[in-house]
Design a protein around this motif. Sequence first.
Motif, short mmCIF file in Angstrom:
data_model
loop_
_atom_site.label_atom_id
_atom_site.label_comp_id
_atom_site.label_asym_id
_atom_site.label_seq_id
_atom_site.Cartn_x
_atom_site.Cartn_y
_atom_site.Cartn_z
N ALA A 182 57.31 24.49 29.72
CA ALA A 182 57.84 24.38 28.36
C ALA A 182 57.16 23.24 27.61
O ALA A 182 56.77 23.38 26.45
N VAL A 183 57.02 22.09 28.27
CA VAL A 183 56.36 20.93 27.64
C VAL A 183 54.91 21.26 27.32
O VAL A 183 54.41 20.96 26.22
N LEU A 184 54.21 21.89 28.28
CA LEU A 184 52.81 22.26 28.04
C LEU A 184 52.69 23.26 26.90
O LEU A 184 51.77 23.18 26.08
N ALA A 185 53.63 24.21 26.84
CA ALA A 185 53.61 25.21 25.77
C ALA A 185 53.78 24.55 24.40
O ALA A 185 53.12 24.92 23.42
N ILE A 186 54.67 23.56 24.33
CA ILE A 186 54.88 22.84 23.07
C ILE A 186 53.62 22.10 22.65
O ILE A 186 53.19 22.13 21.49
N ILE A 187 52.99 21.42 23.61
CA ILE A 187 51.77 20.66 23.31
C ILE A 187 50.65 21.60 22.88
O ILE A 187 49.97 21.37 21.86
N LEU A 188 50.44 22.68 23.62
CA LEU A 188 49.35 23.60 23.33
C LEU A 188 49.59 24.40 22.05
O LEU A 188 48.64 24.94 21.46
N SER A 189 50.86 24.49 21.62
CA SER A 189 51.14 25.22 20.38
C SER A 189 50.53 24.54 19.16
O SER A 189 50.41 25.16 18.10
N PHE A 190 50.14 23.29 19.29
CA PHE A 190 49.51 22.56 18.19
C PHE A 190 47.99 22.74 18.18
O PHE A 190 47.30 22.07 17.42
N SER A 191 47.48 23.62 19.03
CA SER A 191 46.04 23.86 19.09
C SER A 191 45.71 25.32 18.78
O SER A 191 45.83 26.18 19.66
N PRO A 192 45.32 25.63 17.54
CA PRO A 192 44.90 26.99 17.20
C PRO A 192 43.72 27.46 18.05
O PRO A 192 43.58 28.67 18.29
N LYS A 193 42.92 26.52 18.51
CA LYS A 193 41.77 26.87 19.35
C LYS A 193 42.25 27.49 20.66
O LYS A 193 41.71 28.50 21.12
N PHE A 194 43.27 26.89 21.27
CA PHE A 194 43.82 27.43 22.51
C PHE A 194 44.45 28.79 22.27
O PHE A 194 44.30 29.70 23.09
N GLU A 195 45.15 28.94 21.16
CA GLU A 195 45.74 30.24 20.82
C GLU A 195 44.66 31.31 20.72
O GLU A 195 44.83 32.44 21.19
#
Length: 312
Positions: free
Chosen positions: A186-199
């Motif tokens: 959950a924590v990783l998902a929150i952090i990665l949600s701020f990266s459109p590149k990862f999406e």
Amino acid sequence: VVTGPIIIAIGLILAPSAISNCQANWLLAFVALGTVIVCNIWGKGMVKILPILIGVLVAYAVALVTGAVDYQAIGAAAWFGIPIHKDSMGLFAMDGSETFISAVFTIVPIALATMMEHIGDIAAISATTGKNYIRDPGLNKTLLGDGLATAMAGLLGGPANTTYGENTGVLALSKIYDPLVIRIAAVLAIILSFSPKFEAVINTIPTGIIGGISFVLYGMISAIGVRNVVENRVDFTNSRNLIVAAVILVCALGFNSVGGVGFTVGSVTINLSGLAVAAIAGILLNAILPGNDYEFDATAGSDAATSGNLQV
């Protein structure tokens, strides 16, 4: 007699989605599916623990070789961004009392439907892990968590939350049941949600790979439901048990195939999913029909046998 068929129905309802995704690229689907099976049965150590991730990576490598991956979106995406959709209402937004009242009448029945799905998924997870989560921490606490999450999402202009049966299949495959893993994810998902590149990278995963992974996950859910029925020694020579299970399965699959059950309250149209209808029908029939082999044990917090050698 109720939770077992509901768990089976969850997997069967999801099955068409898996096939639909596989049809996008059967080669990648079979590679992903085969890798998961090999890792899960013959793998050792971390290979056996991470069959799904390995299946995705191996199939993705094949997709790279066959040219099934489109990189254009990755190059155009920014490294950092705020995860707010342009059409989101925004923080604490409200359009007026009429819209608010209509929203309440629309959401309340849907909330009841997701509660039923929540109960089915908690029962499935309990059957998978061998721990009765309906008793500890208890449905009151798990439903409270779902409700608070949905309330917070609504205040932020986001969508409602619901439980996902796919996670039960992941548990069955990985054999990792520690809630700490979910908290870290959950924590990783929150952090990665701020990266459109990862999406953008995630979105390059071909649909066929998702289908191959889903193929085994959704099947696992139904298989867990069968195991739930067998382990609890549900007597299907008893006609009332057979009727309860039959109604649950037909309601879940039948109503789901026609888009659920819709009805109108005033100017608001409400739609219940097939699984919600099945859960409601199963619970009511089990409570009304005579000859119930089980009764709710308030001390144990679960169904307890009242006759014969039935055990839970």
